[in-house]
Design an enzyme around this catalytic site. Sequence first.
Site, PDB file in Angstrom:
ATOM      1  N   GLU A 134      -9.608 -10.274  -4.209  1.00  0.00           N
ATOM      2  CA  GLU A 134      -9.173 -10.253  -5.617  1.00  0.00           C
ATOM      3  C   GLU A 134      -8.156  -9.127  -5.735  1.00  0.00           C
ATOM      4  O   GLU A 134      -8.528  -7.960  -5.827  1.00  0.00           O
ATOM      5  CB  GLU A 134     -10.380 -10.000  -6.547  1.00  0.00           C
ATOM      6  CG  GLU A 134     -11.433 -11.106  -6.527  1.00  0.00           C
ATOM      7  CD  GLU A 134     -11.021 -12.320  -7.351  1.00  0.00           C
ATOM      8  OE1 GLU A 134     -10.070 -12.227  -8.154  1.00  0.00           O
ATOM      9  OE2 GLU A 134     -11.665 -13.384  -7.179  1.00  0.00           O
ATOM     10  N   CYS A 176      -6.073  -5.594 -13.973  1.00  0.00           N
ATOM     11  CA  CYS A 176      -5.353  -6.364 -12.947  1.00  0.00           C
ATOM     12  C   CYS A 176      -4.553  -7.506 -13.541  1.00  0.00           C
ATOM     13  O   CYS A 176      -3.504  -7.864 -13.029  1.00  0.00           O
ATOM     14  CB  CYS A 176      -6.327  -6.897 -11.903  1.00  0.00           C
ATOM     15  SG  CYS A 176      -7.639  -7.883 -12.614  1.00  0.00           S
TER      16      CYS A 176
HETATM   17  P1  NAD Z   1      -7.430   0.097  -3.838  1.00  0.00           P
HETATM   18  O1  NAD Z   1      -7.029  -1.063  -3.018  1.00  0.00           O
HETATM   19  O2  NAD Z   1      -6.729   1.380  -3.633  1.00  0.00           O
HETATM   20  O3  NAD Z   1      -8.989   0.432  -3.617  1.00  0.00           O
HETATM   21  C1  NAD Z   1     -10.008  -0.529  -3.765  1.00  0.00           C
HETATM   22  C2  NAD Z   1     -11.187  -0.150  -2.883  1.00  0.00           C
HETATM   23  O4  NAD Z   1     -10.744  -0.141  -1.528  1.00  0.00           O
HETATM   24  C3  NAD Z   1     -11.785   1.222  -3.168  1.00  0.00           C
HETATM   25  O5  NAD Z   1     -13.196   1.127  -3.088  1.00  0.00           O
HETATM   26  C4  NAD Z   1     -11.239   2.083  -2.041  1.00  0.00           C
HETATM   27  O6  NAD Z   1     -12.116   3.104  -1.642  1.00  0.00           O
HETATM   28  C5  NAD Z   1     -11.059   1.097  -0.917  1.00  0.00           C
HETATM   29  N1  NAD Z   1      -9.939   1.454  -0.047  1.00  0.00           N
HETATM   30  C6  NAD Z   1      -8.802   2.113  -0.402  1.00  0.00           C
HETATM   31  N2  NAD Z   1      -7.987   2.260   0.672  1.00  0.00           N
HETATM   32  C7  NAD Z   1      -8.628   1.694   1.716  1.00  0.00           C
HETATM   33  C8  NAD Z   1      -8.308   1.515   3.098  1.00  0.00           C
HETATM   34  N3  NAD Z   1      -7.163   1.976   3.601  1.00  0.00           N
HETATM   35  N4  NAD Z   1      -9.177   0.863   3.877  1.00  0.00           N
HETATM   36  C9  NAD Z   1     -10.348   0.388   3.377  1.00  0.00           C
HETATM   37  N5  NAD Z   1     -10.713   0.526   2.083  1.00  0.00           N
HETATM   38  C10 NAD Z   1      -9.874   1.168   1.269  1.00  0.00           C
HETATM   39  O7  NAD Z   1      -7.339  -0.408  -5.329  1.00  0.00           O
HETATM   40  P2  NAD Z   1      -7.606   0.411  -6.649  1.00  0.00           P
HETATM   41  O8  NAD Z   1      -6.493   1.408  -6.803  1.00  0.00           O
HETATM   42  O9  NAD Z   1      -9.004   0.880  -6.702  1.00  0.00           O
HETATM   43  O10 NAD Z   1      -7.451  -0.736  -7.762  1.00  0.00           O
HETATM   44  C11 NAD Z   1      -6.227  -1.099  -8.298  1.00  0.00           C
HETATM   45  C12 NAD Z   1      -5.721  -2.392  -7.687  1.00  0.00           C
HETATM   46  O11 NAD Z   1      -6.734  -3.366  -7.734  1.00  0.00           O
HETATM   47  C13 NAD Z   1      -4.568  -2.982  -8.474  1.00  0.00           C
HETATM   48  O12 NAD Z   1      -3.639  -3.529  -7.567  1.00  0.00           O
HETATM   49  C14 NAD Z   1      -5.219  -4.086  -9.277  1.00  0.00           C
HETATM   50  O13 NAD Z   1      -4.366  -5.129  -9.668  1.00  0.00           O
HETATM   51  C15 NAD Z   1      -6.244  -4.564  -8.318  1.00  0.00           C
HETATM   52  N6  NAD Z   1      -7.331  -5.217  -9.048  1.00  0.00           N
HETATM   53  C16 NAD Z   1      -7.513  -6.553  -8.889  1.00  0.00           C
HETATM   54  C17 NAD Z   1      -8.506  -7.184  -9.612  1.00  0.00           C
HETATM   55  C18 NAD Z   1      -8.761  -8.654  -9.493  1.00  0.00           C
HETATM   56  O14 NAD Z   1      -9.826  -9.079  -9.955  1.00  0.00           O
HETATM   57  N7  NAD Z   1      -7.878  -9.435  -8.926  1.00  0.00           N
HETATM   58  C19 NAD Z   1      -9.320  -6.444 -10.466  1.00  0.00           C
HETATM   59  C20 NAD Z   1      -9.098  -5.080 -10.578  1.00  0.00           C
HETATM   60  C21 NAD Z   1      -8.113  -4.468  -9.853  1.00  0.00           C
END
Ligand code: NAD
Length: 431
Positions: A210, A244
Amino acid sequence: MENYQGLLNIQRTFFRSGETKDVQFRINTLNKLKDLIHAHEQAILDAVKQDLNKSEMEARRAEVGLVLSEIDFTLENLASWAETKEVPTASSHEGAKSYIKPEPYGSVLVIAPWNYPFQLAVSPLVGAIAGGNTAVLKPSELTPKTSAILSRIFNDHFPDEYLHVVEGEVETSTALLKEDFDYIFFTGSTGVGKIVAEAAAKHLTPVTLELGGKSPTIVHADANLDEAAQRIARGKFANAGQTCVAPDYLLVHSSVKEPLLAKLKDVITATYGDNIVQNPNFGHVVSDRHFDRLAGFLSNGKIVVGGKSDRSQLIIEPTILDSISWDDPIMQDEIFGPILPVLEYDDPSDIIDRIVKRPKPLALYLFSEDEAFHDEILNSVSFGGGAINDTISHMTSHYLPFGGVGASGMGAYHGKASFDTFSHYKSILKR
Ligand code: NAD
């Protein structure tokens, strides 16, 4: 880096005991989870307030309320979703019977983001539980108060071998991703989604991703501008634009640009007041890094609404930028903040051409009364899901599977789609 093999092993052993497959066990777990959410409701609201300055009203609706309604809908339907269903048998197999039996994958890993730190962690778990799986949840490190409540709710009330929260940063995610889970459900950025997909590929683990993206919002010449202004402002500025499916940028027909911008300005003032930087209920940007990234966009184009910010409080006012071009920095990646760039068009085919050349967005919104134009957009642009004459509300319907396509993700959930996501459908021919 910790090793989570032991955790996965005890979950595997518990899964093999068959207890989670029992539908009544799943129903009892969902009821228990509902009671726990009610019992911890104020603590959840306080945690989200501390993490993101999300107002209690917004958090009650978008964090707790959506999860509770997802649980209720699942409880109403789970017994029938979980049934083995007989299907017609092909004439070439005359005399046999054919069945489809949904079965849980096993032990699933859920990795959650920070922007709706309770809802986006627990809603996938509802599907995992309904499907009959065990689960490990890794919430976001950027919302530590909410992560702590999640840990309290799950780790104090369910055995580790069934449901367990692992708090931690990127290294924790990386270590968890090395393990051979049976399913991975990830919500977060497109960049990290690729890392998750790569890690999953090593074990051929199925994934739901997602992700995010730049969701266009089109306001055509014939749109109801009052409704458009209300609904765009609500979708864009709730949670300080950190949603998002928030409208990322506005494409407005040149003939209605000036009146639409005037109405948006009125709606923003009526909703958030004149001095938004001092409004205790306007959401904060999650971190210094995100604040600096967003503040950098304020020099793009021309500020026509808002523009004030306060780094010490991590607040950026709802801001509208006019005179933006497709090449401006703000038009390159998902904004994820309370800044709305505006581009105008005369010929709809120009914007369709622009959108389809970019990565497939998570959402698209179209404001127009013209059915032929609705069809033209829906038939020519690929995007996860969206709304006509509204924004973001498609994601709160149990009847609309929610997910992205291409760069905005793969797979879907909510309602029955959540049960389907966390179930393997086993086809059986019986002679
Ligand atoms: P992110 O990808 O930075 O982090 C999400 C999760 O991944 C966190 O738990 C984080 O600890 C982990 N993570 C971060 N870097 C990582 C790595 N290198 N390897 C493994 N795990 C890692 O995202 P965010 O900043 O928390 O959220 C914002 C993003 O999420 C935006 O792009 C938003 O559009 C998207 N989002 C999508 C939805 C959806 O339902 N489609 C919902 C909410 C947010």
